[in-house]
Design an enzyme around this catalytic site. Structure first.
Site, PDB file in Angstrom:
ATOM      1  N   ARG A 320     -10.353   6.203  -2.790  1.00 56.35           N
ATOM      2  CA  ARG A 320     -10.337   6.941  -1.523  1.00 56.35           C
ATOM      3  C   ARG A 320      -9.086   6.656  -0.691  1.00 56.35           C
ATOM      4  NH1 ARG A 320     -13.417   6.110   2.187  1.00 56.35           N
ATOM      5  NH2 ARG A 320     -13.489   8.216   3.032  1.00 56.35           N
ATOM      6  N   CYS A 351      -1.120  -0.552 -12.106  1.00 52.80           N
ATOM      7  CA  CYS A 351       0.324  -0.321 -12.196  1.00 52.80           C
ATOM      8  C   CYS A 351       0.723   0.929 -11.422  1.00 52.80           C
ATOM      9  CB  CYS A 351       0.736  -0.216 -13.648  1.00 52.80           C
ATOM     10  SG  CYS A 351       0.347  -1.721 -14.529  1.00 52.80           S
TER      11      CYS A 351
END
Ligand SMILES: Cc1ncc(COP(=O)(O)O)c(C=O)c1O
Length: 434
Positions: A320, A351
């Site tokens: 979110r 990453c």
């Protein structure tokens, strides 16, 4: 030290590992009851819990136990509700691109309402119902031309979007005409959902006004009196002190007043109202517990310091923040501290530089690797939107009540993850699982 539902989070983290979603059963049940009672008073005898917010068989049983139905938006959500023993008449299915298989499963389950979202949908639902020898009650999803006061990407009732049929263009009227002409369908009413994380009633009010005006047009053109008006979900919750959600009972009463007044104006019988809250039932019930892994202090241009606190989850369990720039309330969870507060950025282990859990969080400046931190109100659209990005396993969810914890969803194992990789032998998968 933080305790949730009478359970010490240090014990929960030790027993179930982190990241961990801790769900307070009584909190969730109480919210479900509050909606049921407030909406029953407002002429909505059946409130649907929006499964998309977060669904497991346990949650399905709890909300039905508290008197709610469930709305599902996919074959998967439907299957969980059916497995949990939810009676078909308490279920509603929507979605803008239901497959034939999903519609067949819904009709076979005796789903009480299917929401038609397009002309193709009308044909498909009618076809499945005809073959099954049933008359399927349907609602038409309408776009009422209201843009909710919320983030652009989660507002769903303005015209330029994929959901529903437009009332202003005549498409919704045409869908009603087609449904009324099909003997395997029974037109029951309208469905409108104007957005999410909404704090002001005005959007719902305008939607209700327009929907009732449309009911009048349906009666004039088709001689059909609409008996149901579903106003969707979307009530906001408190993620931080800046959020001021409206009281459920107030909104429900206000909406009923508007619908009654409008119906009187058009001399229409008042339709049964229905609602589909998701976030407001499950969101505040849950807290995510992370363990701090690394702390990095960076000096920015101008000499300002940024403290990056990396935790053992991230965008795979909370998308979110990356999607909506969401904000949260955060606390040190495993101990007290008198140290002065420092501004941190809580980031995940993925990453992606956008892998931020909380952009600006105040935490004590003696925070150290190994500490636990708690992020509040993570019950809705967190675990349900979780991914395996970087091939991480999705976290467990435990419910707590009276100090005792129960696993609701177990943590995924590497064996779960690799079970679908056909390049691996069963022995490999077993090895990964151990
Ligand atoms: C059709 C529909 N109903 C209900 C909901 C639940 O909304 P919320 O969780 O904001 O209450 C949604 C969410 O997007 C929705 O699309």
């Amino acid at each position: 030290m933080l305790s949730i539902g009478g359970a010490d989070v240090r014990d929960l983290a030790a027993d179930h590992a982190t990241p961990l979603l801790v769900l307070d059963e009584e909190d969730l049940r109480a919210r479900a009851r509050r909606f049921r009672d407030a909406y029953a008073r407002a002429g909505a005898p059946l409130v649907y819990y929006a499964a998309k917010a977060f669904l497991t068989t346990t949650i399905a049983r709890w909300v039905v136990d508290e008197g709610l139905g469930i709305d599902v938006a996919s074959g998967g959500e439907l299957a969980v509700a059916v497995r949990a023993g939810v009676p078909g008449e308490r279920l509603l299915m929507h979605g803008n691109n239901k497959s034939m298989a999903e519609i067949e499963a819904a009709v076979a389950a005796g789903v009480g309402r299917i929401v038609a979202d397009s002309f193709d949908d009308v044909v498909r639902i009618a076809d499945v119902a005809l073959r099954a020898g049933v008359v399927q009650p349907v609602l038409v999803r309408v776009t009422v031309g209201v843009e909710a006061h919320t983030h652009e990407f989660i507002a769903t009732a303005h015209e330029d979007q994929k959901f529903g049929l437009s009332m202003s263009s005549g498409a919704a009227q045409e869908a009603v005409r087609r449904i009324v002409a099909l003997p395997s369908l029974r037109f029951v009413g309208l469905h409108s959902h104007i957005g999410s994380q909404i704090f002001v009633a005005s959007g719902f009010e305008v939607a209700a006004h327009r929907a009732v005006r449309f009911l009048d047009r349906i009666r004039s053109e088709h001689g059909v009196v609409v008996t149901e008006l579903n106003l969707g979900g979307g009530l906001g919750i408190k993620y931080t002190d800046d959020d001021a959600p409206p009281a459920v009972a107030e909104i429900a009463a206000e909406l009923l007043e508007i619908v009654v007044a409008e119906c009187q104006r058009y001399r229409l019988p008042v339709p049964r109202l229905a609602f589909e809250p998701g976030r407001a039932i499950v969101g505040p019930s849950t807290t995510t517990i992370y363990r701090v892994g690394t702390i990095k202090r960076r000096t920015l241009e101008g000499g300002q310091q940024r403290v990056y606190v990396s935790v053992d989850g991230g965008m795979s369990d909370n998308i979110r923040t990356a999607l909506y720039d969401a904000d949260y309330t955060v606390a040190l969870a495993n101990r007290g501290s008198d140290a002065r507060a420092m501004l941190t950025r809580i980031v995940g282990k993925h990453c992606e530089s956008g892998d931020i859990v909380v952009r600006d969080a105040w935490l004590p400046d003696d925070l150290a690797p190994g500490d636990l931190i708690a992020v509040a109100a993570t019950g809705a659209y967190h675990r349900s939107m979780a991914s395996n990005y970087n091939l991480v396993t999705r976290p467990a969810v435990v419910s707590v009540a009276g100090g005792a914890a129960q696993v609701v969803l177990r943590r995924e194992s590497l064996a779960d993850l690799f079970a679908t990789d056909v390049g691996l032998s069963e022995a490999d998968v077993r090895t990964f699982g151990s």
